[in-house]
Design a protein around this motif. Structure first.
Motif, short mmCIF file in Angstrom:
data_model
loop_
_atom_site.label_atom_id
_atom_site.label_comp_id
_atom_site.label_asym_id
_atom_site.label_seq_id
_atom_site.Cartn_x
_atom_site.Cartn_y
_atom_site.Cartn_z
N HIS A 194 0.82 -1.22 0.00
CA HIS A 194 0.00 0.00 0.00
C HIS A 194 0.85 1.27 0.00
N ARG A 195 2.16 1.13 0.31
CA ARG A 195 3.05 2.30 0.23
C ARG A 195 3.35 2.68 -1.22
N ASN A 196 3.15 1.72 -2.14
CA ASN A 196 3.24 1.99 -3.57
C ASN A 196 4.65 2.41 -4.02
N PHE A 197 5.66 1.75 -3.46
CA PHE A 197 7.04 2.03 -3.86
C PHE A 197 7.25 1.75 -5.35
N GLU A 198 6.46 0.84 -5.89
CA GLU A 198 6.58 0.50 -7.31
C GLU A 198 6.36 1.73 -8.19
N PHE A 199 5.47 2.62 -7.77
CA PHE A 199 5.22 3.85 -8.52
C PHE A 199 6.49 4.70 -8.58
N ILE A 200 7.20 4.77 -7.47
CA ILE A 200 8.45 5.54 -7.41
C ILE A 200 9.48 4.95 -8.37
N ARG A 201 9.58 3.63 -8.40
CA ARG A 201 10.53 2.97 -9.30
C ARG A 201 10.16 3.16 -10.76
N ASN A 202 8.87 3.06 -11.04
CA ASN A 202 8.42 3.13 -12.43
C ASN A 202 8.54 4.53 -13.04
N ASN A 203 8.68 5.54 -12.20
CA ASN A 203 8.73 6.92 -12.69
C ASN A 203 10.09 7.56 -12.45
N LYS A 204 11.13 6.76 -12.54
CA LYS A 204 12.49 7.27 -12.37
C LYS A 204 12.78 8.42 -13.33
N SER A 205 12.32 8.31 -14.57
CA SER A 205 12.64 9.34 -15.57
C SER A 205 12.10 10.70 -15.16
N PHE A 206 10.93 10.74 -14.53
CA PHE A 206 10.36 12.01 -14.06
C PHE A 206 11.25 12.65 -13.00
N PHE A 207 11.68 11.86 -12.04
CA PHE A 207 12.48 12.39 -10.94
C PHE A 207 13.86 12.84 -11.43
N VAL A 208 14.47 12.06 -12.29
CA VAL A 208 15.79 12.39 -12.81
C VAL A 208 15.72 13.64 -13.69
N LYS A 209 14.71 13.69 -14.58
CA LYS A 209 14.55 14.83 -15.49
C LYS A 209 14.40 16.15 -14.74
N ASN A 210 13.70 16.10 -13.59
CA ASN A 210 13.44 17.32 -12.83
C ASN A 210 14.46 17.55 -11.72
N ASN A 211 15.55 16.75 -11.76
CA ASN A 211 16.65 16.94 -10.82
C ASN A 211 16.21 16.80 -9.36
N LEU A 212 15.40 15.78 -9.11
CA LEU A 212 14.84 15.56 -7.78
C LEU A 212 15.54 14.40 -7.09
N LYS A 213 15.80 14.56 -5.82
CA LYS A 213 16.38 13.50 -4.99
C LYS A 213 15.39 13.15 -3.90
N LEU A 214 14.93 11.91 -3.89
CA LEU A 214 13.92 11.50 -2.94
C LEU A 214 14.54 11.01 -1.64
#
Length: 329
Positions: A194-214
């Motif tokens: 239910h924490r949905n970590f899979e969503f975080i993994r599947n959207n790596k390109s979004f985080f990298v493109k926007n220079n985000l560090k989680l």
């Protein structure tokens, strides 16, 4: 009248916070005596006449003690009312029973429930009658009624939250993040579905493109991608406060929440939240009172546009409201 509070399982985390907040804020004027069964590290106010009986339970023992073992203390103390913070309560119809229900997943996971949640579900549905169940939102009340039934009185009481310390110099080591935008991601266990970590993994390109560090408050794991994630480990309140003040915003992709208190704690700092829109959010006080800090998206295709809207429009100011104050039975 005598009140017996069962907080024996509230050893740490949110359960401990809610129990201590209740003890601090609740009005006990209608009772002649108040007793709390709670772990030794529980903070019990000295000026409210609450007697602390030090004990701790966990696992199956919490369940057995809460539904049957508590009868020993009820009879010994001659208690009229039992208030349980263990999601279940004494199953025998002896006196008034109030259960603080805070395990929403026991209502939602069906046949996939682990045994602990299955016990809570079965007890609430078949063994709990003519008692009072306290939930935190109208949405939880609706789901409880649909899944469990209406053989108990269901009341809604907002728990409030503890504000973060205003001044904090705790140092949290994150490595070199000087060229990144830090984003808090409240996933404490990446293996919980239910924490949905899979969503975080599947959207790596979004985080990298926007220079985000989680920044995740979880332990190191082989699935933690150091390209855009940092496992910060368990953080105490002061460490967490210091860390959150360094972040730009929070992203919450949880599929299910009972309340999501971290959302309220985070927005209390005047920082915005990018959040996956799920049913629990619909009756949330967050949307009602702090809508200017909340940016919901329904699926990953909306993620980029919602993020851009947030960065352009979010008003970062500390909200002036009373959401931190709890309402108690």
């Amino acid at each position: 009248m005598k009140l017996l509070i069962n907080g024996s399982a509230a050893r740490m985390g949110g359960a401990k916070t809610i129990l201590e907040k209740y003890l601090l804020e609740a009005d006990f004027s209608e009772y002649t005596d108040v007793y709390v069964l709670a772990p030794p590290n529980t903070t019990v106010p000295l000026n409210k006449g609450v007697s602390h009986i030090k004990m701790s339970t966990s696992g199956i023992w919490t369940f057995l003690f809460s539904v049957l073992g508590i009868i020993y203390w009820k009879l010994r103390l001659n208690a009229d009312t039992i208030l349980s913070f263990s999601n279940v309560n004494l199953i025998l119809p002896m006196g008034k029973r109030i259960t603080y229900f805070h395990q929403y997943l026991a209502l939602k996971q069906g046949k996939e429930r682990p045994w602990q949640l299955q016990l809570i579900y079965l007890t609430q549905k078949y063994l709990s009658w003519d008692s009072t169940v306290v939930v935190q939102t109208e949405y939880i009340k609706q789901v409880y009624s649909e899944v469990i039934g209406n053989h108990n009185e269901i009341i809604v009481r907002w728990p409030g939250y503890y504000p973060f310390p205003k001044n904090n110099d705790e140092i949290v080591l994150l490595g070199d993040t000087s060229d990144k935008k830090l984003v808090f991601t409240p996933i404490t266990n990446i293996e919980q579905k239910h924490r949905n970590f899979e969503f975080i993994r599947n959207n790596k390109s979004f985080f990298v493109k926007n220079n985000l560090k989680l920044i995740l408050p979880c332990e190191e794991h082989e699935l933690i991608d150091k390209d855009y994630m940092i496992a910060a480990g368990y953080l105490g309140k002061n460490e967490l406060s210091s860390l959150l003040r360094k972040t730009e915003f929070m992203i919450n992709v949880s599929l299910e929440e009972t309340v999501g208190l971290m959302l309220y704690e985070y927005t209390s700092l005047g920082k915005p939240v990018l959040i996956l829109d799920r049913p629990y959010l619909e009756s949330s006080k967050l949307l009602e009172i702090r809508s200017d800090l909340v940016y919901p998206f329904k699926h990953e295709k909306e993620l980029q546009n919602t993020y851009l809207s947030m960065t352009q429009n979010a008003v970062k100011c500390v909200p002036q409201d009373n959401l931190q104050e709890g309402e108690w039975p």
